[in-house]
Design a protein around this motif. Structure first.
Motif, PDB file in Angstrom:
ATOM      1  N   VAL A 253     -62.606 -42.729 -11.062  1.00  0.00           N
ATOM      2  CA  VAL A 253     -61.188 -42.783 -11.425  1.00  0.00           C
ATOM      3  C   VAL A 253     -60.577 -41.384 -11.342  1.00  0.00           C
ATOM      4  O   VAL A 253     -61.052 -40.461 -12.023  1.00  0.00           O
ATOM      5  CB  VAL A 253     -61.004 -43.364 -12.840  1.00  0.00           C
ATOM      6  CG1 VAL A 253     -59.527 -43.315 -13.248  1.00  0.00           C
ATOM      7  CG2 VAL A 253     -61.518 -44.803 -12.901  1.00  0.00           C
ATOM      8  N   VAL A 254     -59.567 -41.227 -10.514  1.00  0.00           N
ATOM      9  CA  VAL A 254     -58.956 -39.913 -10.310  1.00  0.00           C
ATOM     10  C   VAL A 254     -57.981 -39.585 -11.437  1.00  0.00           C
ATOM     11  O   VAL A 254     -57.421 -40.471 -12.074  1.00  0.00           O
ATOM     12  CB  VAL A 254     -58.226 -39.854  -8.953  1.00  0.00           C
ATOM     13  CG1 VAL A 254     -59.223 -39.971  -7.811  1.00  0.00           C
ATOM     14  CG2 VAL A 254     -57.175 -40.955  -8.848  1.00  0.00           C
ATOM     15  N   GLN A 255     -57.779 -38.288 -11.653  1.00  0.00           N
ATOM     16  CA  GLN A 255     -56.869 -37.789 -12.675  1.00  0.00           C
ATOM     17  C   GLN A 255     -55.718 -37.042 -12.009  1.00  0.00           C
ATOM     18  O   GLN A 255     -55.773 -36.724 -10.812  1.00  0.00           O
ATOM     19  CB  GLN A 255     -57.614 -36.852 -13.648  1.00  0.00           C
ATOM     20  CG  GLN A 255     -58.844 -37.469 -14.284  1.00  0.00           C
ATOM     21  CD  GLN A 255     -58.513 -38.680 -15.127  1.00  0.00           C
ATOM     22  OE1 GLN A 255     -57.548 -38.669 -15.881  1.00  0.00           O
ATOM     23  NE2 GLN A 255     -59.309 -39.736 -14.997  1.00  0.00           N
ATOM     24  N   ASP A 256     -54.686 -36.762 -12.788  1.00  0.00           N
ATOM     25  CA  ASP A 256     -53.511 -36.098 -12.238  1.00  0.00           C
ATOM     26  C   ASP A 256     -53.875 -34.743 -11.653  1.00  0.00           C
ATOM     27  O   ASP A 256     -54.557 -33.926 -12.304  1.00  0.00           O
ATOM     28  CB  ASP A 256     -52.450 -35.927 -13.328  1.00  0.00           C
ATOM     29  CG  ASP A 256     -51.117 -35.463 -12.763  1.00  0.00           C
ATOM     30  OD1 ASP A 256     -50.737 -35.936 -11.671  1.00  0.00           O
ATOM     31  OD2 ASP A 256     -50.450 -34.626 -13.415  1.00  0.00           O
ATOM     32  N   GLU A 257     -53.453 -34.505 -10.424  1.00  0.00           N
ATOM     33  CA  GLU A 257     -53.610 -33.262  -9.679  1.00  0.00           C
ATOM     34  C   GLU A 257     -55.050 -32.974  -9.281  1.00  0.00           C
ATOM     35  O   GLU A 257     -55.412 -31.828  -9.031  1.00  0.00           O
ATOM     36  CB  GLU A 257     -52.997 -32.092 -10.441  1.00  0.00           C
ATOM     37  CG  GLU A 257     -51.491 -32.241 -10.638  1.00  0.00           C
ATOM     38  CD  GLU A 257     -50.784 -30.932 -10.912  1.00  0.00           C
ATOM     39  OE1 GLU A 257     -50.114 -30.435  -9.983  1.00  0.00           O
ATOM     40  OE2 GLU A 257     -50.897 -30.414 -12.024  1.00  0.00           O
ATOM     41  N   ASP A 258     -55.877 -34.014  -9.187  1.00  0.00           N
ATOM     42  CA  ASP A 258     -57.178 -33.852  -8.560  1.00  0.00           C
ATOM     43  C   ASP A 258     -57.010 -33.546  -7.081  1.00  0.00           C
ATOM     44  O   ASP A 258     -56.046 -33.988  -6.446  1.00  0.00           O
ATOM     45  CB  ASP A 258     -58.024 -35.129  -8.707  1.00  0.00           C
ATOM     46  CG  ASP A 258     -58.700 -35.238 -10.074  1.00  0.00           C
ATOM     47  OD1 ASP A 258     -58.690 -34.229 -10.821  1.00  0.00           O
ATOM     48  OD2 ASP A 258     -59.231 -36.314 -10.386  1.00  0.00           O
ATOM     49  N   VAL A 259     -57.969 -32.806  -6.527  1.00  0.00           N
ATOM     50  CA  VAL A 259     -58.030 -32.542  -5.092  1.00  0.00           C
ATOM     51  C   VAL A 259     -59.294 -33.215  -4.554  1.00  0.00           C
ATOM     52  O   VAL A 259     -60.378 -33.010  -5.084  1.00  0.00           O
ATOM     53  CB  VAL A 259     -58.065 -31.027  -4.798  1.00  0.00           C
ATOM     54  CG1 VAL A 259     -58.224 -30.791  -3.287  1.00  0.00           C
ATOM     55  CG2 VAL A 259     -56.815 -30.349  -5.316  1.00  0.00           C
ATOM     56  N   LEU A 260     -59.141 -34.025  -3.505  1.00  0.00           N
ATOM     57  CA  LEU A 260     -60.270 -34.765  -2.942  1.00  0.00           C
ATOM     58  C   LEU A 260     -60.552 -34.335  -1.517  1.00  0.00           C
ATOM     59  O   LEU A 260     -59.634 -34.125  -0.718  1.00  0.00           O
ATOM     60  CB  LEU A 260     -59.973 -36.270  -2.949  1.00  0.00           C
ATOM     61  CG  LEU A 260     -59.897 -36.992  -4.284  1.00  0.00           C
ATOM     62  CD1 LEU A 260     -59.620 -38.465  -4.060  1.00  0.00           C
ATOM     63  CD2 LEU A 260     -61.177 -36.814  -5.082  1.00  0.00           C
ATOM     64  N   GLU A 261     -61.835 -34.241  -1.228  1.00  0.00           N
ATOM     65  CA  GLU A 261     -62.311 -34.049   0.136  1.00  0.00           C
ATOM     66  C   GLU A 261     -63.096 -35.310   0.487  1.00  0.00           C
ATOM     67  O   GLU A 261     -64.162 -35.560  -0.086  1.00  0.00           O
ATOM     68  CB  GLU A 261     -63.207 -32.803   0.219  1.00  0.00           C
ATOM     69  CG  GLU A 261     -63.598 -32.394   1.612  1.00  0.00           C
ATOM     70  CD  GLU A 261     -64.444 -31.123   1.565  1.00  0.00           C
ATOM     71  OE1 GLU A 261     -63.849 -30.018   1.622  1.00  0.00           O
ATOM     72  OE2 GLU A 261     -65.680 -31.234   1.437  1.00  0.00           O
ATOM     73  N   LEU A 262     -62.568 -36.128   1.364  1.00  0.00           N
ATOM     74  CA  LEU A 262     -63.120 -37.448   1.648  1.00  0.00           C
ATOM     75  C   LEU A 262     -64.158 -37.361   2.761  1.00  0.00           C
ATOM     76  O   LEU A 262     -63.931 -36.730   3.801  1.00  0.00           O
ATOM     77  CB  LEU A 262     -62.002 -38.405   2.058  1.00  0.00           C
ATOM     78  CG  LEU A 262     -60.866 -38.572   1.035  1.00  0.00           C
ATOM     79  CD1 LEU A 262     -59.729 -39.378   1.640  1.00  0.00           C
ATOM     80  CD2 LEU A 262     -61.374 -39.241  -0.226  1.00  0.00           C
ATOM     81  N   HIS A 263     -65.317 -38.005   2.530  1.00  0.00           N
ATOM     82  CA  HIS A 263     -66.412 -37.965   3.517  1.00  0.00           C
ATOM     83  C   HIS A 263     -66.787 -39.383   3.923  1.00  0.00           C
ATOM     84  O   HIS A 263     -67.044 -40.239   3.084  1.00  0.00           O
ATOM     85  CB  HIS A 263     -67.628 -37.267   2.902  1.00  0.00           C
ATOM     86  CG  HIS A 263     -67.431 -35.800   2.688  1.00  0.00           C
ATOM     87  ND1 HIS A 263     -67.882 -34.829   3.582  1.00  0.00           N
ATOM     88  CD2 HIS A 263     -66.797 -35.129   1.683  1.00  0.00           C
ATOM     89  CE1 HIS A 263     -67.545 -33.631   3.131  1.00  0.00           C
ATOM     90  NE2 HIS A 263     -66.883 -33.778   1.979  1.00  0.00           N
ATOM     91  N   THR A 264     -66.792 -39.622   5.245  1.00  0.00           N
ATOM     92  CA  THR A 264     -67.133 -40.950   5.778  1.00  0.00           C
ATOM     93  C   THR A 264     -68.497 -40.927   6.449  1.00  0.00           C
ATOM     94  O   THR A 264     -69.069 -39.857   6.684  1.00  0.00           O
ATOM     95  CB  THR A 264     -66.089 -41.388   6.811  1.00  0.00           C
ATOM     96  OG1 THR A 264     -65.985 -40.412   7.846  1.00  0.00           O
ATOM     97  CG2 THR A 264     -64.725 -41.542   6.139  1.00  0.00           C
TER      98      THR A 264
END
Length: 331
Positions: A320-331
């Protein structure tokens, strides 16, 4: 006997001739009836005004019973908030003061004839604010209900200088009831929504006391707080004096109950000027879906940067993400 019509009457009559909707015409006729001199020379004119008002109200009732798609408002930004209020409550002035929209603002009723959207900026996101035509005891645009029911939140805008303040609020409350909208102060749990009667839509609501600079605003505000202070959240603003408009923008954002999330590619910095906005409680896979549906389907994990995590921590799809999280998505 000469009629001796006043300038106020001639102005109301001019607006009547230019009016396009039944609601506008009814409002102008009401003004004509109010300001016309009461003597024998105006008897026929007063009777004619009453006749025309009666016909317009009857026609409006018949047309209102027919379902019409009416105008629509394409959703933009982090969410959509609509404003409802009585004539001259100050909605259009508030829209003009907080967005780049340019609605007509005047001291006569029914200036707004259609839904007018504008974008209110809060930090690095924008919230869509929609101005509605006013509601009155005689006429409500039938298409307004569907736009309101589809919105994320609703503002009851009232004029703090009005002598009919409580009547205006009661009129808005009755309109919400007719539209089958249940005003709430916070998002309802799924089981609470299921318990509502069939067809009822829960919608976050806040009272906005406009024209806080009016000489009578303090006394009316005391009345509002005494009667509704324990029931509804209340914010006072003045569009003319630009009072509390920053708080107003934050209030709109808070009502949406969303979080901002940024994405980045490996080895690069995130763009912190254009976040994705999602409902609070959304997961990493939901963010991936906003980027592209193929990324969501192929997502294996993400690395995350946030206030309560160490930099680059690996998280799974259901995190569950929170406000102003930064994500680096990996496939």
């Amino acid at each position: 006997m000469p009629a001796n019509l006043t300038p106020q009457y001639h102005e109301a009559e001019r607006r009547f001739r230019e009016a396009q909707s039944p609601a506008e015409k009814i409002a102008c006729l009401e003004e004509m009836a109010r300001v016309i001199p009461k003597h024998k020379g105006t008897e026929k004119m007063r009777a004619d005004i009453k006749r025309r008002m009666s016909k317009l109200r009857n026609d409006a009732g018949k047309n209102g019973a027919k379902r019409s798609s009416g105008p629509t408002v394409d959703r933009e930004g982090a969410g959509q908030v609509v404003m409802i209020g009585a004539p001259n409550a100050g909605k259009s002035a508030l829209l003009r003061a907080t967005t780049k929209a340019t609605p007509e603002v005047a001291d006569y009723p029914f200036t707004t004839r259609k839904p007018i959207p504008g974008m209110v900026r809060y930090q690095n996101v924008q919230v869509q604010l929609v101005d509605f035509p006013p509601v009155s005891e005689d006429f409500v645009e039938p298409w307004m209900a569907q736009i309101a029911r589809n919105a994320d939140a609703i503002l009851w805008v009232v004029d703090l200088g009005s002598g009919d303040l409580l009547d205006d609020i009661e009129l808005i409350r009755q309109t919400m009831e007719a539209w089958k909208i249940e005003p709430v102060t916070e998002a309802l749990a799924p089981e609470a929504i299921d318990a509502l009667p069939t067809g009822i839509v829960p919608l976050k609501m806040m009272l906005i006391g406009q024209k806080s600079d009016h000489p009578d605003s303090a006394d009316n505000l005391d009345v509002l707080r005494e009667i509704y202070g324990d029931t509804w959240p209340l914010l006072t603003v003045s569009a003319d004096q630009e009072d509390n408009l920053d708080t107003f923008a934050q209030t709109l954002y808070d009502m949406l109950d969303v979080v901002r999330v940024y994405t980045k590619t490996p080895g690069k910095k995130p763009d912190l000027t254009a976040p994705y906005t999602l409902p609070r409680g959304s997961m990493v896979v939901d963010v991936a879906g906003m980027v592209h549906k193929d990324i969501a389907q192929q997502l294996k994990y993400a690395r995350i940067w946030g206030t309560d995590k160490y930099d680059g921590q690996m998280v799974q799809r259901d995190y569950v993400v929170q406000d102003e999280d930064v994500l680096e998505l990996h496939t």
